[in-house]
Design a protein around this motif. Sequence first.
Motif, PDB file in Angstrom:
ATOM      1  N   MET A  89      49.240  37.068  72.701  1.00 17.49           N
ATOM      2  CA  MET A  89      49.367  35.924  71.794  1.00 17.49           C
ATOM      3  C   MET A  89      48.018  35.564  71.186  1.00 17.49           C
ATOM      4  SD  MET A  89      52.538  34.789  71.644  1.00 17.49           S
ATOM      5  CE  MET A  89      52.416  33.051  71.240  1.00 17.49           C
ATOM      6  N   LEU A  90      46.967  35.594  72.004  1.00 14.10           N
ATOM      7  CA  LEU A  90      45.631  35.283  71.506  1.00 14.10           C
ATOM      8  C   LEU A  90      45.199  36.294  70.445  1.00 14.10           C
ATOM      9  CD1 LEU A  90      43.824  34.295  74.823  1.00 14.10           C
ATOM     10  CD2 LEU A  90      44.755  32.782  73.081  1.00 14.10           C
ATOM     11  N   ILE A  91      45.536  37.565  70.665  1.00 16.38           N
ATOM     12  CA  ILE A  91      45.219  38.589  69.672  1.00 16.38           C
ATOM     13  C   ILE A  91      45.973  38.299  68.377  1.00 16.38           C
ATOM     14  CG2 ILE A  91      45.414  41.055  69.152  1.00 16.38           C
ATOM     15  CD1 ILE A  91      45.090  41.532  72.197  1.00 16.38           C
ATOM     16  N   GLY A  92      47.199  37.770  68.520  1.00 12.45           N
ATOM     17  CA  GLY A  92      47.957  37.381  67.340  1.00 12.45           C
ATOM     18  C   GLY A  92      47.260  36.296  66.542  1.00 12.45           C
ATOM     19  N   TYR A  93      46.586  35.371  67.227  1.00 12.95           N
ATOM     20  CA  TYR A  93      45.804  34.353  66.528  1.00 12.95           C
ATOM     21  C   TYR A  93      44.744  35.003  65.630  1.00 12.95           C
ATOM     22  CZ  TYR A  93      47.628  30.891  69.885  1.00 12.95           C
ATOM     23  OH  TYR A  93      48.432  30.084  70.635  1.00 12.95           O
ATOM     24  N   GLU A  94      44.051  35.994  66.187  1.00  9.57           N
ATOM     25  CA  GLU A  94      43.001  36.675  65.427  1.00  9.57           C
ATOM     26  C   GLU A  94      43.599  37.393  64.216  1.00  9.57           C
ATOM     27  OE1 GLU A  94      39.602  37.057  66.810  1.00  9.57           O
ATOM     28  OE2 GLU A  94      40.172  35.559  68.278  1.00  9.57           O
ATOM     29  N   TYR A  95      44.730  38.042  64.431  1.00  7.43           N
ATOM     30  CA  TYR A  95      45.374  38.789  63.346  1.00  7.43           C
ATOM     31  C   TYR A  95      45.776  37.844  62.211  1.00  7.43           C
ATOM     32  CZ  TYR A  95      48.786  41.727  60.937  1.00  7.43           C
ATOM     33  OH  TYR A  95      49.486  42.431  59.984  1.00  7.43           O
ATOM     34  N   LEU A  98      42.647  36.591  60.299  1.00  6.28           N
ATOM     35  CA  LEU A  98      42.101  37.580  59.379  1.00  6.28           C
ATOM     36  C   LEU A  98      42.964  37.710  58.129  1.00  6.28           C
ATOM     37  CD1 LEU A  98      41.024  40.259  62.007  1.00  6.28           C
ATOM     38  CD2 LEU A  98      39.505  38.890  60.567  1.00  6.28           C
ATOM     39  N   ARG A  99      44.272  37.640  58.297  1.00  6.60           N
ATOM     40  CA  ARG A  99      45.158  37.683  57.141  1.00  6.60           C
ATOM     41  C   ARG A  99      44.987  36.437  56.275  1.00  6.60           C
ATOM     42  NH1 ARG A  99      51.260  39.330  57.865  1.00  6.60           N
ATOM     43  NH2 ARG A  99      51.009  39.032  55.611  1.00  6.60           N
ATOM     44  N   ARG A 109      40.609  47.335  66.235  1.00  4.84           N
ATOM     45  CA  ARG A 109      39.377  46.545  66.319  1.00  4.84           C
ATOM     46  C   ARG A 109      39.680  45.082  66.621  1.00  4.84           C
ATOM     47  NH1 ARG A 109      35.606  49.020  61.387  1.00  4.84           N
ATOM     48  NH2 ARG A 109      34.873  50.849  62.582  1.00  4.84           N
ATOM     49  N   THR A 110      40.770  44.587  66.037  1.00  2.00           N
ATOM     50  CA  THR A 110      41.179  43.209  66.344  1.00  2.00           C
ATOM     51  C   THR A 110      41.532  43.083  67.808  1.00  2.00           C
ATOM     52  OG1 THR A 110      42.069  43.000  64.101  1.00  2.00           O
ATOM     53  CG2 THR A 110      42.782  41.369  65.718  1.00  2.00           C
ATOM     54  N   TRP A 111      42.253  44.058  68.343  1.00  2.00           N
ATOM     55  CA  TRP A 111      42.672  44.046  69.745  1.00  2.00           C
ATOM     56  C   TRP A 111      41.468  44.128  70.675  1.00  2.00           C
ATOM     57  CZ3 TRP A 111      42.429  46.944  74.166  1.00  2.00           C
ATOM     58  CH2 TRP A 111      43.368  46.644  75.161  1.00  2.00           C
ATOM     59  N   PHE A 112      40.423  44.838  70.260  1.00  2.00           N
ATOM     60  CA  PHE A 112      39.229  44.970  71.094  1.00  2.00           C
ATOM     61  C   PHE A 112      38.402  43.696  71.100  1.00  2.00           C
ATOM     62  CE2 PHE A 112      34.658  45.865  71.329  1.00  2.00           C
ATOM     63  CZ  PHE A 112      34.581  46.415  72.606  1.00  2.00           C
ATOM     64  N   ALA A 113      38.201  43.099  69.928  1.00  2.00           N
ATOM     65  CA  ALA A 113      37.297  41.951  69.820  1.00  2.00           C
ATOM     66  C   ALA A 113      37.899  40.677  70.390  1.00  2.00           C
ATOM     67  CB  ALA A 113      36.908  41.729  68.358  1.00  2.00           C
ATOM     68  N   SER A 114      39.197  40.508  70.256  1.00  2.00           N
ATOM     69  CA  SER A 114      39.820  39.244  70.651  1.00  2.00           C
ATOM     70  C   SER A 114      39.668  38.927  72.138  1.00  2.00           C
ATOM     71  CB  SER A 114      41.302  39.248  70.255  1.00  2.00           C
ATOM     72  OG  SER A 114      41.934  38.072  70.676  1.00  2.00           O
ATOM     73  N   PRO A 115      40.040  39.832  73.076  1.00  2.00           N
ATOM     74  CA  PRO A 115      39.874  39.493  74.500  1.00  2.00           C
ATOM     75  C   PRO A 115      38.426  39.228  74.880  1.00  2.00           C
ATOM     76  CG  PRO A 115      41.328  41.387  74.245  1.00  2.00           C
ATOM     77  CD  PRO A 115      40.705  41.140  72.914  1.00  2.00           C
ATOM     78  N   VAL A 116      37.500  39.960  74.269  1.00  2.00           N
ATOM     79  CA  VAL A 116      36.087  39.752  74.583  1.00  2.00           C
ATOM     80  C   VAL A 116      35.649  38.353  74.144  1.00  2.00           C
ATOM     81  CG1 VAL A 116      33.735  40.532  74.129  1.00  2.00           C
ATOM     82  CG2 VAL A 116      35.573  42.205  74.414  1.00  2.00           C
ATOM     83  N   ALA A 117      36.037  37.966  72.921  1.00  2.00           N
ATOM     84  CA  ALA A 117      35.656  36.656  72.401  1.00  2.00           C
ATOM     85  C   ALA A 117      36.254  35.538  73.239  1.00  2.00           C
ATOM     86  CB  ALA A 117      36.102  36.530  70.944  1.00  2.00           C
ATOM     87  N   GLY A 146      29.596  36.701  56.763  1.00  2.00           N
ATOM     88  CA  GLY A 146      29.464  35.548  57.641  1.00  2.00           C
ATOM     89  C   GLY A 146      30.410  34.420  57.272  1.00  2.00           C
ATOM     90  N   VAL A 147      30.622  34.209  55.970  1.00  2.00           N
ATOM     91  CA  VAL A 147      31.531  33.158  55.519  1.00  2.00           C
ATOM     92  C   VAL A 147      32.958  33.473  55.947  1.00  2.00           C
ATOM     93  CG1 VAL A 147      32.495  32.000  53.501  1.00  2.00           C
ATOM     94  CG2 VAL A 147      30.049  32.548  53.586  1.00  2.00           C
ATOM     95  N   THR A 148      33.360  34.718  55.805  1.00  2.00           N
ATOM     96  CA  THR A 148      34.716  35.130  56.205  1.00  2.00           C
ATOM     97  C   THR A 148      34.912  34.961  57.699  1.00  2.00           C
ATOM     98  OG1 THR A 148      34.835  36.724  54.391  1.00  2.00           O
ATOM     99  CG2 THR A 148      36.335  37.048  56.232  1.00  2.00           C
ATOM    100  N   ILE A 149      33.911  35.346  58.476  1.00  2.00           N
ATOM    101  CA  ILE A 149      34.005  35.227  59.936  1.00  2.00           C
ATOM    102  C   ILE A 149      34.082  33.761  60.344  1.00  2.00           C
ATOM    103  CG2 ILE A 149      32.786  35.650  62.100  1.00  2.00           C
ATOM    104  CD1 ILE A 149      31.588  38.157  60.744  1.00  2.00           C
ATOM    105  N   ALA A 150      33.292  32.901  59.709  1.00  2.00           N
ATOM    106  CA  ALA A 150      33.319  31.474  60.032  1.00  2.00           C
ATOM    107  C   ALA A 150      34.683  30.875  59.723  1.00  2.00           C
ATOM    108  CB  ALA A 150      32.223  30.746  59.254  1.00  2.00           C
ATOM    109  N   ALA A 151      35.243  31.221  58.576  1.00  2.00           N
ATOM    110  CA  ALA A 151      36.559  30.694  58.202  1.00  2.00           C
ATOM    111  C   ALA A 151      37.629  31.170  59.173  1.00  2.00           C
ATOM    112  CB  ALA A 151      36.902  31.123  56.774  1.00  2.00           C
ATOM    113  N   ALA A 152      37.575  32.438  59.555  1.00  2.00           N
ATOM    114  CA  ALA A 152      38.562  32.970  60.495  1.00  2.00           C
ATOM    115  C   ALA A 152      38.420  32.322  61.869  1.00  2.00           C
ATOM    116  CB  ALA A 152      38.409  34.485  60.616  1.00  2.00           C
TER     117      ALA A 152
END
Length: 211
Positions: A89-95, A98-99, A109-117, A146-152
């Motif tokens: 579910m948390l990975i779904g938040y990231e997905y 990003l959309r 890459r989304t699946w890898f970064a989300s659990p770590v974060a 950086g702007v895209t990452i902050a918004a996400a």
Amino acid sequence: LTVKRPANRAEHIAYLPQERRLALDLRCVAVAALGVQNLTPELARQNAFAELQALGLQEVADSGVFGLSGGQRARVLLALLLTAGAYQMLIGYEYLALRQVGARLSLGRTWFASPVAYALSQTLGFPLLTGGAVRLRLWGQWGLSGVTIAAATVFVSITFGLGAVLLAALALIGEPASMMRALHWPVTVARGTGVLLLLAVFAYVWAAHAR
């Protein structure tokens, strides 16, 4: 428990039940009593039992800490599956985040970064900063600005908060008596608050869909 000073008992409440060499399958009420400070051992046990009773858990007071799962492997397996599902579910938040910001990132890459974060942010606290730093490091290497990452990251935090609000609303509506004991609210107030929170979540989802 009988020789330890009241000020020292609370220091062991989180550690002792996890260490078999020390816990020796202590009764739950004895483990709970470790967190009661500035009282004699007997008074600490009495207070611990009163708290368990207030939560409707008096039947487990005399159970050993290792027997709470009932020894049923199915429950352990179910707990593992629910934990894995929670991370999905948390990975779904990231997905979704990003959309929402129009970023393109592979599912792997989304699946890898989300659990770590989430692992770092929930351990260290300040999730906007700690989780955001992880996303900035990883997503930045993968070509996001950086702007895209902050918004996400803000979107992820809002979505996570909405999930917590939704769970609170369902608890207030479905178990008002339990919430009443914890918050000392009348049942009608608890249910009314739950309905308002539920409407707020639905309003946000509707507004996001309309946009």
